[in-house]
Scaffold this motif. Sequence first.
Motif, short mmCIF file in Angstrom:
data_model
loop_
_atom_site.label_atom_id
_atom_site.label_comp_id
_atom_site.label_asym_id
_atom_site.label_seq_id
_atom_site.Cartn_x
_atom_site.Cartn_y
_atom_site.Cartn_z
N ASP A 150 0.84 -1.21 0.00
CA ASP A 150 0.00 0.00 0.00
C ASP A 150 0.87 1.25 0.00
OD1 ASP A 150 -2.44 1.41 0.04
OD2 ASP A 150 -2.38 1.61 2.23
N ASN A 151 1.91 1.22 -0.84
CA ASN A 151 2.90 2.30 -0.91
C ASN A 151 2.69 3.09 -2.20
OD1 ASN A 151 5.50 3.66 -1.52
ND2 ASN A 151 6.20 2.61 0.33
N ILE A 152 2.72 4.41 -2.12
CA ILE A 152 2.46 5.29 -3.26
C ILE A 152 3.44 5.07 -4.41
CG2 ILE A 152 3.94 7.18 -2.47
CD1 ILE A 152 0.43 7.54 -4.05
N ASP A 173 -5.75 9.89 5.07
CA ASP A 173 -6.04 9.60 3.66
C ASP A 173 -7.52 9.77 3.38
OD1 ASP A 173 -3.41 8.97 3.03
OD2 ASP A 173 -3.66 6.84 3.53
N GLU A 174 -7.83 10.52 2.31
CA GLU A 174 -9.24 10.71 1.96
C GLU A 174 -9.85 9.42 1.41
OE1 GLU A 174 -12.04 13.73 -0.71
OE2 GLU A 174 -9.88 14.08 -0.56
N PHE A 175 -9.01 8.61 0.75
CA PHE A 175 -9.50 7.35 0.18
C PHE A 175 -8.63 6.19 0.66
CE2 PHE A 175 -10.72 10.69 -2.85
CZ PHE A 175 -12.08 10.47 -2.90
N PRO A 176 -8.88 5.68 1.88
CA PRO A 176 -8.12 4.54 2.40
C PRO A 176 -8.55 3.24 1.73
CG PRO A 176 -9.87 5.10 3.91
CD PRO A 176 -9.91 6.14 2.82
N ILE A 177 -7.87 2.15 2.05
CA ILE A 177 -8.26 0.83 1.56
C ILE A 177 -9.70 0.53 2.00
CG2 ILE A 177 -7.85 -1.65 1.82
CD1 ILE A 177 -4.87 -1.01 2.10
N SER A 178 -10.50 0.05 1.06
CA SER A 178 -11.91 -0.22 1.36
C SER A 178 -12.42 -1.33 0.44
CB SER A 178 -12.76 1.04 1.18
OG SER A 178 -12.67 1.51 -0.17
N GLU A 238 -10.76 -5.65 -3.67
CA GLU A 238 -11.11 -6.64 -4.71
C GLU A 238 -10.23 -6.56 -5.94
OE1 GLU A 238 -14.84 -5.81 -2.29
OE2 GLU A 238 -13.20 -4.62 -3.15
N ASN A 239 -9.43 -5.49 -6.08
CA ASN A 239 -8.53 -5.40 -7.24
C ASN A 239 -7.62 -6.61 -7.32
OD1 ASN A 239 -5.43 -4.58 -6.81
ND2 ASN A 239 -6.59 -3.80 -5.09
N TRP A 240 -7.21 -7.13 -6.14
CA TRP A 240 -6.28 -8.26 -6.13
C TRP A 240 -6.88 -9.51 -6.72
CZ3 TRP A 240 -1.50 -7.04 -5.66
CH2 TRP A 240 -1.11 -5.95 -4.88
N ILE A 241 -8.19 -9.69 -6.59
CA ILE A 241 -8.84 -10.88 -7.15
C ILE A 241 -8.72 -10.88 -8.68
CG2 ILE A 241 -11.04 -12.09 -7.42
CD1 ILE A 241 -11.82 -10.96 -4.65
N PHE A 242 -8.94 -9.71 -9.28
CA PHE A 242 -8.81 -9.60 -10.74
C PHE A 242 -7.37 -9.81 -11.19
CE2 PHE A 242 -12.88 -7.64 -9.98
CZ PHE A 242 -13.62 -7.96 -11.10
N TRP A 243 -6.41 -9.27 -10.40
CA TRP A 243 -5.00 -9.47 -10.75
C TRP A 243 -4.64 -10.95 -10.67
CZ3 TRP A 243 -3.44 -5.69 -13.34
CH2 TRP A 243 -3.60 -4.35 -12.96
N ILE A 244 -5.08 -11.62 -9.61
CA ILE A 244 -4.72 -13.04 -9.43
C ILE A 244 -5.25 -13.88 -10.59
CG2 ILE A 244 -5.13 -15.08 -8.00
CD1 ILE A 244 -5.17 -13.11 -5.57
N GLU A 259 -2.69 -8.92 2.79
CA GLU A 259 -2.18 -7.77 3.54
C GLU A 259 -3.18 -6.61 3.54
OE1 GLU A 259 2.01 -5.29 3.95
OE2 GLU A 259 1.94 -7.36 3.23
N TRP A 260 -3.80 -6.34 2.38
CA TRP A 260 -4.80 -5.27 2.30
C TRP A 260 -6.01 -5.62 3.17
CZ3 TRP A 260 -5.89 -1.77 -2.39
CH2 TRP A 260 -4.69 -1.21 -2.85
N LYS A 261 -6.37 -6.91 3.18
CA LYS A 261 -7.49 -7.35 4.01
C LYS A 261 -7.18 -7.11 5.48
CE LYS A 261 -11.50 -9.71 3.97
NZ LYS A 261 -12.69 -9.29 3.20
N LYS A 262 -5.96 -7.38 5.89
CA LYS A 262 -5.53 -7.17 7.27
C LYS A 262 -5.56 -5.70 7.63
CE LYS A 262 -1.65 -8.13 10.37
NZ LYS A 262 -0.27 -8.72 10.47
N ILE A 263 -5.07 -4.84 6.70
CA ILE A 263 -5.09 -3.39 6.94
C ILE A 263 -6.51 -2.89 7.07
CG2 ILE A 263 -4.56 -1.13 5.93
CD1 ILE A 263 -2.11 -2.48 4.60
N PHE A 264 -7.40 -3.37 6.19
CA PHE A 264 -8.80 -2.94 6.21
C PHE A 264 -9.47 -3.38 7.52
CE2 PHE A 264 -13.28 -4.09 5.37
CZ PHE A 264 -13.77 -2.82 5.10
#
Length: 211
Positions: free
Chosen positions: A37-39, A90-95, A154-160, A195-200
């Motif tokens: 989750d790094n810019i 952050d205005e738009f965090p992981i969601s 959910e972006n990761w599901i499409f990538w996988i 990792e994103w799921k854990k952060i969320f």
Amino acid sequence: MFDYFFAQYKGYPIHEVYLELIAIFFGLWSVWFAKKDNIWVFPTGLISTFIYAYLLWQWSLLGDSMINVYYFIMSIYGWYHWTRKKGDVDEFPISIMSSKEKFMAIVIFALTIVFVILVYLYFDKFTSWYSYVDTLLTALFFVGMWLMAKRKIENWIFWIVGDLISIPLYFAKGYTFTSFQYLVFTIIAVYGYLEWKKIFNSSQNLELRQL
């Protein structure tokens, strides 16, 4: 064994081999930053996608080239989107995706399929099974990149899914280095999702404690 995997590169211009390796390096770096989750996911991604857009056009892989042009544009949008803040937050965090975003994802997927089919028909590129798989991959990756720019888990599901299809596809096309890249992409994407799921979940628990 070496000849089996890399014989196809014998006929390639040497600068294209170097460019592919540079694009792979920055592509892997970009996916690693995405996992964290790094810019920096976006500037490294811009370099990789710019090079790949050029190479894939040279190799007459129009669908793949369009994917990378789209990545390039969406990376600029995502870079801006991720840097927006309300104060120090952050205005738009992981969601997760809303119902509206799920509908938009379906629309983007369908429109991409139609667009790529029209492009391939116009250039008379439906000459092998690769072209049909490219059409599906383009749609999967278009939605995946849009969701990543919006910081949706959910972006990761499409990538996988797209990465798993890409591994044998690029190997069959003769681009061994890129095939290996997608194997690594798949592994990182799985960890990225976790990792994103854990952060969320952590952010959700923090919000509940603050209520």
